[in-house]
Design an enzyme around this catalytic site. Structure first.
Site, short mmCIF file in Angstrom:
data_model
loop_
_atom_site.label_atom_id
_atom_site.label_comp_id
_atom_site.label_asym_id
_atom_site.label_seq_id
_atom_site.Cartn_x
_atom_site.Cartn_y
_atom_site.Cartn_z
N HIS A 172 9.14 111.79 -10.34
CA HIS A 172 9.24 110.81 -9.24
C HIS A 172 8.02 109.86 -9.29
CE1 HIS A 172 9.41 109.35 -5.13
NE2 HIS A 172 10.32 110.21 -4.74
N GLU A 275 12.06 106.28 -11.01
CA GLU A 275 12.03 107.72 -11.22
C GLU A 275 13.00 108.16 -12.32
OE1 GLU A 275 12.72 109.40 -7.25
OE2 GLU A 275 11.91 107.57 -6.41
C1 BG6 Z 1 13.10 109.04 -3.20
C2 BG6 Z 1 14.39 109.18 -2.42
O1 BG6 Z 1 13.27 109.57 -4.47
O2 BG6 Z 1 12.07 109.79 -2.53
C3 BG6 Z 1 14.16 108.69 -1.00
O3 BG6 Z 1 15.42 108.44 -3.06
C4 BG6 Z 1 13.02 109.45 -0.36
O4 BG6 Z 1 15.36 108.86 -0.24
C5 BG6 Z 1 11.79 109.32 -1.24
O5 BG6 Z 1 12.76 108.91 0.93
C6 BG6 Z 1 10.57 110.08 -0.72
O6 BG6 Z 1 10.87 111.41 -0.49
P1 BG6 Z 1 9.79 112.37 0.13
O7 BG6 Z 1 10.49 113.68 0.35
O8 BG6 Z 1 8.66 112.47 -0.85
O9 BG6 Z 1 9.33 111.74 1.43
#
Ligand code: BG6
Length: 308
Positions: A172, A275
Site C-alpha cells: 500500500h 498500490e
Molecule cells: C486504501 C483503500 O487502499 O486504503 C481506502 O482503498 C482506504 O478505502 C485507505 O480508506 C486507507 O485505509 P486505512 O485502513 O489505512 O485507513
C-alpha cells in the site's frame, strides 16, 4: 534480551556501514539502511518500509507527520503490508481493515550486503494463535527488501497448511509528491475500475489519472506498470510490478483526511497512494506448499524535455 532487542539484531544481522537496528519512533524497532546507492528505513512493526530515497534525491515515500507509532496500530505512510485481505474483510467487517500483518511485529530472517553495494533485508511472520483466530490458515509470509537506487520489495506468501487458501493483499505504497494538482498517473488508460467513492460503481479509465477530489479506485485485471509524473519535483516515479493484477489509487482529499487523526493539516496534497494489489476478483488461490510473490520496484528519474 528479547529476539528483537537492537543489540542482538545488530550482532546477528547488522552490516557495517550499511545496516543498523535501533529504537525508532514510539520505541518501535527499525532498521536504518544506507549504502552508496540509496537509503531506507524499515520498521519490524508491520514489516513496514517507512522511508526510501535514492542518493541525491528527495524522499520517494510519504510519511504522515501525525502517524502513530504504537504496537497494534497501523502506521500512516511508507509502505504498509496489507494481507491476507485488502480493505475490509469480505464477510466480517469487525476484523481489521487491510488484514492483520501491518500491525504485528515481524522477525528478521536475513540480511546481506550485495556485490554491487546494495543492501538486502528479509523479514518474516507466520501464523500464531492470534492470527488463526482471525484467519484459520497456516502460512509463512516474507518481505524481501533490496535497497539500491531502486527499491525492490517482494512479498512472498507460502501456504504451510494442508488445505488451499485464498488471499489478497497490497503493498500500500504512499508516494511523496510536490502537490496533488501537479501529478498524473499514466498507464491505467482503458482499465475497468471499482470507484469506491461513487458507491462501488464500475467505470472505465479514460486517459491519465489526475486527482481533483477524493479518489479511491480499484483498477482490476491490470498488470501494467505505473508512472507518476510530478511536474513540481520534475521527476517520474516508476512503479513496476509482478504477481499483481490490481492497482489501487487513493487520495482522501480534504474532508476525509481532516477526519483522520493520523493525517496532518493539508498533508493530503503531498501524497498519493499507488498500490500494488490483489483484490476483489483478482485474489490468489494458493495450494498447500505453494508460494506466491507480489512484487513492486520503485525507481525515480528526472522529467526531461523529451518526455511525452
Ligand atoms: C486504501 C483503500 O487502499 O486504503 C481506502 O482503498 C482506504 O478505502 C485507505 O480508506 C486507507 O485505509 P486505512 O485502513 O489505512 O485507513
Amino acid at each position: 534480551m528479547t529476539t528483537n532487542e537492537p543489540a542482538r539484531l545488530n550482532h546477528k544481522y547488522g552490516i557495517r556501514d550499511q545496516l543498523v537496528f535501533s529504537e525508532g519512533p514510539g520505541g518501535l524497532i527499525i532498521a536504518e539502511i544506507k549504502n552508496p546507492h540509496g537509503e531506507a528505513t524499515v520498521a519490524l512493526h508491520g514489516g513496514h518500509i517507512l522511508a526510501f530515497r535514492p542518493r541525491d534525491h528527495a524522499p520517494v515515500l510519504w510519511l504522515s507527520s501525525k502517524s502513530q507509532f504504537k504496537t497494534g496500530k497501523a502506521i500512516r505512510g511508507g509502505i504498509p503490508v496489507c494481507w491476507p485481505w485488502f480493505a475490509n474483510h469480505p464477510t466480517d467487517t469487525d476484523k481489521p481493515a487491510h488484514g492483520f500483518v501491518r500491525t504485528a511485529v515481524w522477525s528478521v530472517s536475513e540480511s546481506e550486503k550485495l556485490a554491487d553495494g546494495s543492501s538486502y533485508l528479509k523479514l518474516s511472520i507466520s501464523d500464531s494463535e492470534e492470527t488463526l483466530k482471525l484467519w484459520p490458515h497456516r502460512f509463512r509470509l516474507e518481505i524481501n527488501i533490496t535497497v539500491s537506487d531502486v527499491l525492490s520489495v517482494k512479498l512472498v506468501t507460502t501456504n504451510t497448511d494442508n488445505e488451499p487458501f485464498i488471499c489478497g493483499g497490497a503493498l500500500h505504497s504512499y508516494f511523496n509528491i510536490s502537490s496533488i494538482e501537479n501529478i498524473m498517473n499514466k498507464c491505467l488508460e482503458g482499465c475497468t475500475y471499482i470507484d469506491k467513492f461513487y458507491k462501488g460503481r464500475r467505470k472505465k479509465q479514460a486517459g491519465s489519472v489526475t486527482i481533483r477530489r477524493e479518489t479511491d479506485r480499484i483498477y482490476l485485471d491490470t498488470k501494467a506498470d505505473c508512472i507518476i509524473e510530478d511536474n513540481g519535483l520534475q521527476r517520474r516515479i516508476g512503479i513496476s510490478k509482478n504477481g499483481s493484477r490490481t492497482t489501487v489509487v487513493w487520495n482522501p482529499w480534504i474532508d476525509k483526511s481532516a477526519k483522520m487523526k493520523d493525517f496532518g493539516d493539508g498533508e493530503y496534497k503531498r501524497m498519493v497512494c499507488v498500490e500494488t494489489t490483489n483484490a476483489d476478483t483478482d485474489v490468489i488461490s494458493l495450494a498447500p506448499g505453494h508460494t506466491h510473490t507480489l512484487e513492486s520496484h520503485v525507481r525515480v528519474e528526472p522529467l526531461t524535455g523529451n518526455n511525452e
